[in-house]
Motif scaffolding. Structure first.
Motif, PDB file in Angstrom:
ATOM      1  N   GLY A 103       0.801  -1.221   0.000  1.00  0.00           N
ATOM      2  CA  GLY A 103       0.000   0.000   0.000  1.00  0.00           C
ATOM      3  C   GLY A 103       0.836   1.274   0.000  1.00  0.00           C
ATOM      4  O   GLY A 103       0.294   2.370  -0.046  1.00  0.00           O
ATOM      5  N   ARG A 104       2.146   1.149   0.046  1.00  0.00           N
ATOM      6  CA  ARG A 104       3.020   2.326   0.027  1.00  0.00           C
ATOM      7  C   ARG A 104       3.342   2.699  -1.427  1.00  0.00           C
ATOM      8  O   ARG A 104       3.116   1.926  -2.341  1.00  0.00           O
ATOM      9  N   ASP A 105       3.953   3.855  -1.597  1.00  0.00           N
ATOM     10  CA  ASP A 105       4.325   4.301  -2.943  1.00  0.00           C
ATOM     11  C   ASP A 105       5.773   3.944  -3.270  1.00  0.00           C
ATOM     12  O   ASP A 105       6.421   4.583  -4.089  1.00  0.00           O
ATOM     13  N   SER A 106       6.276   2.923  -2.601  1.00  0.00           N
ATOM     14  CA  SER A 106       7.636   2.457  -2.844  1.00  0.00           C
ATOM     15  C   SER A 106       7.652   0.924  -2.814  1.00  0.00           C
ATOM     16  O   SER A 106       6.750   0.289  -2.269  1.00  0.00           O
ATOM     17  N   ILE A 107       8.702   0.366  -3.415  1.00  0.00           N
ATOM     18  CA  ILE A 107       8.867  -1.085  -3.480  1.00  0.00           C
ATOM     19  C   ILE A 107      10.328  -1.411  -3.196  1.00  0.00           C
ATOM     20  O   ILE A 107      11.231  -0.771  -3.743  1.00  0.00           O
ATOM     21  N   ALA A 108      10.543  -2.424  -2.363  1.00  0.00           N
ATOM     22  CA  ALA A 108      11.897  -2.906  -2.109  1.00  0.00           C
ATOM     23  C   ALA A 108      12.286  -3.842  -3.254  1.00  0.00           C
ATOM     24  O   ALA A 108      11.500  -4.696  -3.660  1.00  0.00           O
ATOM     25  N   ALA A 109      13.509  -3.681  -3.772  1.00  0.00           N
ATOM     26  CA  ALA A 109      13.924  -4.469  -4.930  1.00  0.00           C
ATOM     27  C   ALA A 109      15.424  -4.739  -4.891  1.00  0.00           C
ATOM     28  O   ALA A 109      16.190  -3.967  -4.313  1.00  0.00           O
ATOM     29  N   ARG A 110      15.803  -5.842  -5.560  1.00  0.00           N
ATOM     30  CA  ARG A 110      17.214  -6.219  -5.629  1.00  0.00           C
ATOM     31  C   ARG A 110      17.477  -6.961  -6.924  1.00  0.00           C
ATOM     32  O   ARG A 110      16.684  -7.801  -7.340  1.00  0.00           O
ATOM     33  N   VAL A 111      18.608  -6.641  -7.553  1.00  0.00           N
ATOM     34  CA  VAL A 111      19.115  -7.463  -8.652  1.00  0.00           C
ATOM     35  C   VAL A 111      20.089  -8.431  -7.994  1.00  0.00           C
ATOM     36  O   VAL A 111      21.127  -8.035  -7.471  1.00  0.00           O
ATOM     37  N   THR A 112      19.700  -9.681  -7.979  1.00  0.00           N
ATOM     38  CA  THR A 112      20.433 -10.688  -7.218  1.00  0.00           C
ATOM     39  C   THR A 112      21.721 -11.127  -7.898  1.00  0.00           C
ATOM     40  O   THR A 112      21.793 -11.194  -9.119  1.00  0.00           O
ATOM     41  N   ALA A 113      22.700 -11.430  -7.060  1.00  0.00           N
ATOM     42  CA  ALA A 113      23.938 -12.035  -7.545  1.00  0.00           C
ATOM     43  C   ALA A 113      23.933 -13.533  -7.251  1.00  0.00           C
ATOM     44  O   ALA A 113      24.880 -14.225  -7.608  1.00  0.00           O
ATOM     45  N   HIS A 114      22.863 -14.022  -6.610  1.00  0.00           N
ATOM     46  CA  HIS A 114      22.804 -15.459  -6.313  1.00  0.00           C
ATOM     47  C   HIS A 114      22.555 -16.205  -7.625  1.00  0.00           C
ATOM     48  O   HIS A 114      21.572 -15.933  -8.323  1.00  0.00           O
ATOM     49  N   PRO A 115      23.430 -17.136  -7.997  1.00  0.00           N
ATOM     50  CA  PRO A 115      23.322 -17.743  -9.333  1.00  0.00           C
ATOM     51  C   PRO A 115      22.015 -18.490  -9.584  1.00  0.00           C
ATOM     52  O   PRO A 115      21.486 -18.429 -10.697  1.00  0.00           O
ATOM     53  N   ILE A 116      21.473 -19.168  -8.589  1.00  0.00           N
ATOM     54  CA  ILE A 116      20.219 -19.909  -8.801  1.00  0.00           C
ATOM     55  C   ILE A 116      19.064 -18.939  -8.994  1.00  0.00           C
ATOM     56  O   ILE A 116      18.290 -19.064  -9.952  1.00  0.00           O
ATOM     57  N   MET A 117      18.959 -17.935  -8.119  1.00  0.00           N
ATOM     58  CA  MET A 117      17.861 -16.972  -8.246  1.00  0.00           C
ATOM     59  C   MET A 117      17.983 -16.152  -9.532  1.00  0.00           C
ATOM     60  O   MET A 117      16.984 -15.873 -10.184  1.00  0.00           O
ATOM     61  N   ALA A 118      19.204 -15.788  -9.892  1.00  0.00           N
ATOM     62  CA  ALA A 118      19.393 -15.025 -11.129  1.00  0.00           C
ATOM     63  C   ALA A 118      18.958 -15.850 -12.338  1.00  0.00           C
ATOM     64  O   ALA A 118      18.298 -15.336 -13.245  1.00  0.00           O
ATOM     65  N   GLU A 119      19.294 -17.134 -12.346  1.00  0.00           N
ATOM     66  CA  GLU A 119      18.894 -17.993 -13.463  1.00  0.00           C
ATOM     67  C   GLU A 119      17.379 -18.172 -13.514  1.00  0.00           C
ATOM     68  O   GLU A 119      16.771 -18.140 -14.584  1.00  0.00           O
ATOM     69  N   ILE A 120      16.766 -18.333 -12.350  1.00  0.00           N
ATOM     70  CA  ILE A 120      15.306 -18.483 -12.303  1.00  0.00           C
ATOM     71  C   ILE A 120      14.637 -17.227 -12.863  1.00  0.00           C
ATOM     72  O   ILE A 120      13.745 -17.316 -13.704  1.00  0.00           O
ATOM     73  N   CYS A 121      15.064 -16.057 -12.405  1.00  0.00           N
ATOM     74  CA  CYS A 121      14.469 -14.803 -12.900  1.00  0.00           C
ATOM     75  C   CYS A 121      14.707 -14.630 -14.399  1.00  0.00           C
ATOM     76  O   CYS A 121      13.805 -14.198 -15.123  1.00  0.00           O
ATOM     77  N   ALA A 122      15.904 -14.970 -14.856  1.00  0.00           N
ATOM     78  CA  ALA A 122      16.211 -14.839 -16.287  1.00  0.00           C
ATOM     79  C   ALA A 122      15.312 -15.755 -17.112  1.00  0.00           C
ATOM     80  O   ALA A 122      14.740 -15.320 -18.123  1.00  0.00           O
ATOM     81  N   LEU A 123      15.164 -17.009 -16.693  1.00  0.00           N
ATOM     82  CA  LEU A 123      14.311 -17.946 -17.433  1.00  0.00           C
ATOM     83  C   LEU A 123      12.837 -17.585 -17.312  1.00  0.00           C
ATOM     84  O   LEU A 123      12.066 -17.778 -18.251  1.00  0.00           O
ATOM     85  N   TYR A 124      12.458 -17.058 -16.161  1.00  0.00           N
ATOM     86  CA  TYR A 124      11.066 -16.645 -15.964  1.00  0.00           C
ATOM     87  C   TYR A 124      10.741 -15.431 -16.843  1.00  0.00           C
ATOM     88  O   TYR A 124       9.612 -15.238 -17.249  1.00  0.00           O
ATOM     89  N   GLY A 125      11.743 -14.617 -17.077  1.00  0.00           N
ATOM     90  CA  GLY A 125      11.555 -13.441 -17.923  1.00  0.00           C
ATOM     91  C   GLY A 125      11.053 -12.233 -17.177  1.00  0.00           C
ATOM     92  O   GLY A 125      10.519 -11.298 -17.773  1.00  0.00           O
ATOM     93  N   GLY A 126      11.230 -12.223 -15.866  1.00  0.00           N
ATOM     94  CA  GLY A 126      10.778 -11.094 -15.068  1.00  0.00           C
ATOM     95  C   GLY A 126      11.159 -11.271 -13.616  1.00  0.00           C
ATOM     96  O   GLY A 126      11.687 -12.309 -13.218  1.00  0.00           O
ATOM     97  N   CYS A 127      10.880 -10.230 -12.856  1.00  0.00           N
ATOM     98  CA  CYS A 127      11.211 -10.298 -11.437  1.00  0.00           C
ATOM     99  C   CYS A 127      10.181 -11.137 -10.694  1.00  0.00           C
ATOM    100  O   CYS A 127       9.097 -11.423 -11.200  1.00  0.00           O
ATOM    101  N   LEU A 128      10.558 -11.542  -9.496  1.00  0.00           N
ATOM    102  CA  LEU A 128       9.720 -12.366  -8.640  1.00  0.00           C
ATOM    103  C   LEU A 128       9.678 -11.782  -7.247  1.00  0.00           C
ATOM    104  O   LEU A 128      10.590 -11.056  -6.837  1.00  0.00           O
TER     105      LEU A 128
END
Length: 183
Positions: A103-128
């Motif tokens: 409900g806030r006007d901000s969002i917490a976000a991170r571009v991960t360096a974790h190889p498994i999470m980075a691969e999942i996001c890349a294959l998913y085609g978007g953030c999670l």
């Protein structure tokens, strides 16, 4: 970690599933941030109020661009630290579902360096969504057995793998003020 397991996790996420994954410091629960059913299920599983909002995790800044605006005066600093284990609270784009930012006007976000999470996001085609794998108020899980203990068989998948090596959850900084919210 097999590519088959990662592809299976991506498939489950695409069908509105919730997947437990290793991150930089703890196991996280991930789902599609725009899938209302998955978000409601995640909130119920964690016994978490919808006012807390979520961290979005991505494999690139481009995956976050539909959700957040990076302030010009912080762009170089943020880009220098990503991919990496720092979460920034950024101004949210208009028209997004309230559940992402609580409900806030901000969002917490991170571009991960974790190889498994980075691969999942890349294959998913978007953030999670990435929120700690624990019942609200309980310590976060640091391995698949701890995830199972808290959630039994209520998740669509628990993906094995090593954590990224941080002893504590990622630091969180406010992109507007530059101040630390969590060290």
């Amino acid at each position: 970690m097999s590519s088959f397991q990662i592809r299976l996790a991506v498939e489950k996420l695409g069908k509105g599933g919730i997947v437990a994954c290793p991150t930089e410091s703890v196991y996280g629960l991930s789902c599609d941030p725009l899938n209302q059913h998955a978000i409601e299920r995640l909130l119920a599983l964690k016994q978490r109020p919808d006012t807390k909002g979520f961290i979005l995790i991505a494999s690139s800044i481009e995956q976050l661009e539909p959700f957040v605006t990076i302030p010009d005066n912080r762009r170089a600093e943020i880009e220098q630290g990503w991919p990496g284990p720092i979460t920034w609270v950024l101004p949210a784009k208009e028209g997004l579902p309230a559940w992402i930012g609580g409900g806030r006007d901000s969002i917490a976000a991170r571009v991960t360096a974790h190889p498994i999470m980075a691969e999942i996001c890349a294959l998913y085609g978007g953030c999670l969504v990435s929120t700690s794998a624990n019942l609200s108020g309980q310590p976060p899980a640091r391995n698949p057995a701890q995830v199972r203990k808290q959630f039994d068989d209520l998740l669509d998948m628990i993906l094995g793998g090593k954590l990224g090596g941080l002893a504590r959850p990622t630091p969180i900084r406010d992109a507007v003020s530059g101040k630390f919210i969590r060290r």
